[in-house]
Design an enzyme around this catalytic site. Structure first.
Site, PDB file in Angstrom:
ATOM      1  N   GLY A   1      11.230 -54.677 -11.691  1.00 30.07           N
ATOM      2  CA  GLY A   1      11.425 -54.178 -13.045  1.00 30.07           C
ATOM      3  C   GLY A   1      10.599 -53.011 -13.505  1.00 30.07           C
TER       4      GLY A   1
ATOM      5  N   THR B   1       7.420 -52.507 -13.402  1.00 31.93           N
ATOM      6  CA  THR B   1       6.405 -52.030 -12.461  1.00 31.93           C
ATOM      7  C   THR B   1       7.002 -50.971 -11.543  1.00 31.93           C
ATOM      8  OG1 THR B   1       5.323 -54.196 -12.499  1.00 31.93           O
ATOM      9  CG2 THR B   1       4.727 -52.707 -10.711  1.00 31.93           C
TER      10      THR B   1
ATOM     11  N   VAL C   1      14.225 -65.017 -13.329  1.00 31.18           N
ATOM     12  CA  VAL C   1      14.323 -65.151 -11.877  1.00 31.18           C
ATOM     13  C   VAL C   1      14.407 -63.763 -11.253  1.00 31.18           C
ATOM     14  CG1 VAL C   1      15.639 -66.096  -9.947  1.00 31.18           C
ATOM     15  CG2 VAL C   1      15.500 -67.369 -12.108  1.00 31.18           C
ATOM     16  N   LYS C   2      13.338 -63.415 -10.534  1.00 29.65           N
ATOM     17  CA  LYS C   2      13.293 -62.114  -9.853  1.00 29.65           C
ATOM     18  C   LYS C   2      12.856 -62.272  -8.398  1.00 29.65           C
ATOM     19  CE  LYS C   2      10.423 -60.243 -12.897  1.00 29.65           C
ATOM     20  NZ  LYS C   2      10.418 -61.020 -14.142  1.00 29.65           N
TER      21      LYS C   2
ATOM     22  N   LYS D   1      -2.705 -68.699  -0.059  1.00 31.09           N
ATOM     23  CA  LYS D   1      -2.631 -69.744   0.967  1.00 31.09           C
ATOM     24  C   LYS D   1      -2.543 -69.122   2.356  1.00 31.09           C
ATOM     25  CE  LYS D   1       0.302 -73.436   2.771  1.00 31.09           C
ATOM     26  NZ  LYS D   1       1.388 -74.406   2.509  1.00 31.09           N
TER      27      LYS D   1
ATOM     28  N   ARG E   1     -31.460 -61.455 -17.807  1.00 34.38           N
ATOM     29  CA  ARG E   1     -32.732 -61.049 -17.211  1.00 34.38           C
ATOM     30  C   ARG E   1     -33.372 -62.190 -16.436  1.00 34.38           C
ATOM     31  NH1 ARG E   1     -36.596 -59.889 -20.997  1.00 34.38           N
ATOM     32  NH2 ARG E   1     -35.334 -60.484 -22.796  1.00 34.38           N
TER      33      ARG E   1
ATOM     34  N   HIS F   1     -37.427 -70.791 -29.149  1.00 33.71           N
ATOM     35  CA  HIS F   1     -37.301 -71.762 -28.061  1.00 33.71           C
ATOM     36  C   HIS F   1     -36.492 -72.981 -28.492  1.00 33.71           C
ATOM     37  CE1 HIS F   1     -41.062 -70.003 -25.893  1.00 33.71           C
ATOM     38  NE2 HIS F   1     -40.020 -69.201 -25.870  1.00 33.71           N
TER      39      HIS F   1
ATOM     40  N   GLY G   1     -41.572 -63.305 -32.253  1.00 36.42           N
ATOM     41  CA  GLY G   1     -40.755 -63.308 -31.037  1.00 36.42           C
ATOM     42  C   GLY G   1     -39.546 -64.211 -31.105  1.00 36.42           C
TER      43      GLY G   1
END
Length: 315
Positions: free
Chosen positions: A39, A41, A69-70, A141, A220, A280, A309
């Site tokens: 199609g 693509t 269905v293609k 597979k 980090r 923390h 901090g």
């Protein structure tokens, strides 16, 4: 050609996400690879002047049922699933008149994006890919004979290896197969979650829960400086804090993200202007006021030493 390298002479290309398709198709054609496609693509590939064979010309049948269905045809799937190490498989392909595929390049319909757009039920249903996952699983597979690519991010590496090796190594095919099954698994999880929501199961506890995550980036370090860490997000999702970005300063650590999540959760639970300080994963201070600036100063004043901090979140 080195042992373990699979030569690529014929490729099946069928893509929903066509990012990078044209340069990739042009590179394959320059290497002498025959391209079979479906199609839209195929139309995109032809637009660049690259020769492409339609799937309908291979199967002898047009796309049917509005494109549902293609590729579901023995001429396609026998060409993918035939184990070229097995002489009986090779002989059967010849007897049937089917040509093998060496490369399958497929990604799936945009199901998650369609759900996120708020589309109607029937529209979402049409974005449940059937042929695509079947192609991907078949190629993965049969990795000893076929390579499968599901992400445009791999195109450059694949082309580079094809040029250098005249094919794809077994280690590359293994890595591509793993990525392919990841792609299909995450897709199926999204579909199952959507059906569960549509069935009204969001308020109950499901019998099973599957989580599909993709890496958003390296951190980090982990909870402690000697540990490695990475940040993951739901496949196709925005990520922690809804996809927050670091605008200034060095990258966030594991503890920074954890503290930010905790602080923001508390701040969002309050109705009036609020500020929350977390260090923390422990609250150092929280305050509400008539204005955010006042709330912030009061929250820091709760424990100025521990707040140093730490992470501040406001609502």
């Amino acid at each position: 050609m080195r042992p373990g390298v699979t030569e690529v002479r014929r490729a099946l290309v069928s893509l929903s996400d066509k990012s990078g398709l044209l340069p990739f198709a042009e590179a394959l054609a320059s290497l002498g690879v025959e391209i079979v496609s479906t199609g839209s693509t195929a139309e995109v590939i032809r637009s660049s002047g690259v020769e492409v064979v339609s799937v309908a010309d291979v199967t002898g049948f047009p796309e049917t049922l509005d494109g549902r269905v293609k590729t579901l045809h023995p001429a396609i799937h026998a060409g993918i699933l035939a184990d070229r190490r097995n002489p009986a498989h090779v002989a059967e392909l010849r007897r049937l008149g089917f040509e093998p595929f060496d490369l399958v390049v497929v990604n799936l319909y945009p199901f998650r994006e369609t759900v996120s757009s708020g589309a109607a039920f029937d529209t979402v249903i049409e974005q449940i890919d059937i042929g695509g996952p079947t192609l991907v699983r078949a190629a993965a597979k049969n990795l000893e004979s076929v390579a499968v690519v599901v992400s445009p991010e791999r195109y450059d590496d694949v082309v580079s290896e094809l040029r250098h090796e005249r094919g794809l190594t077994r280690s590359t095919r293994l890595a591509l197969a793993a990525a392919a099954f990841d792609h299909v698994a995450a897709y199926d999880v999204a579909i199952a979650d959507w059906f569960r929501m549509e069935a009204g199961g969001e308020d109950g506890l499901p019998d099973s829960v599957f989580v599909a995550l993709e890496k958003a980036g390296e951190l980090r370090y982990g909870e402690n400086p000697h540990q490695r860490a990475a940040m993951y997000r739901p496949a196709g999702g925005g990520g922690p804090l809804g996809g927050a970005e670091v605008l200034q300063g060095k990258e966030m650590s594991f503890n920074n993200w954890l503290d930010a999540e905790a602080a923001l959760t508390v701040a969002r639970s309050l109705d009036t202007p609020a500020a929350v300080v977390v260090k923390h994963n422990n609250p150092c201070g929280a305050a509400v006021a008539d204005a955010l600036e006042e709330a912030y100063r009061a929250a820091v004043a709760c424990d100025p030493t521990s707040a140093f901090g730490g992470v501040v979140a406001t609502n």
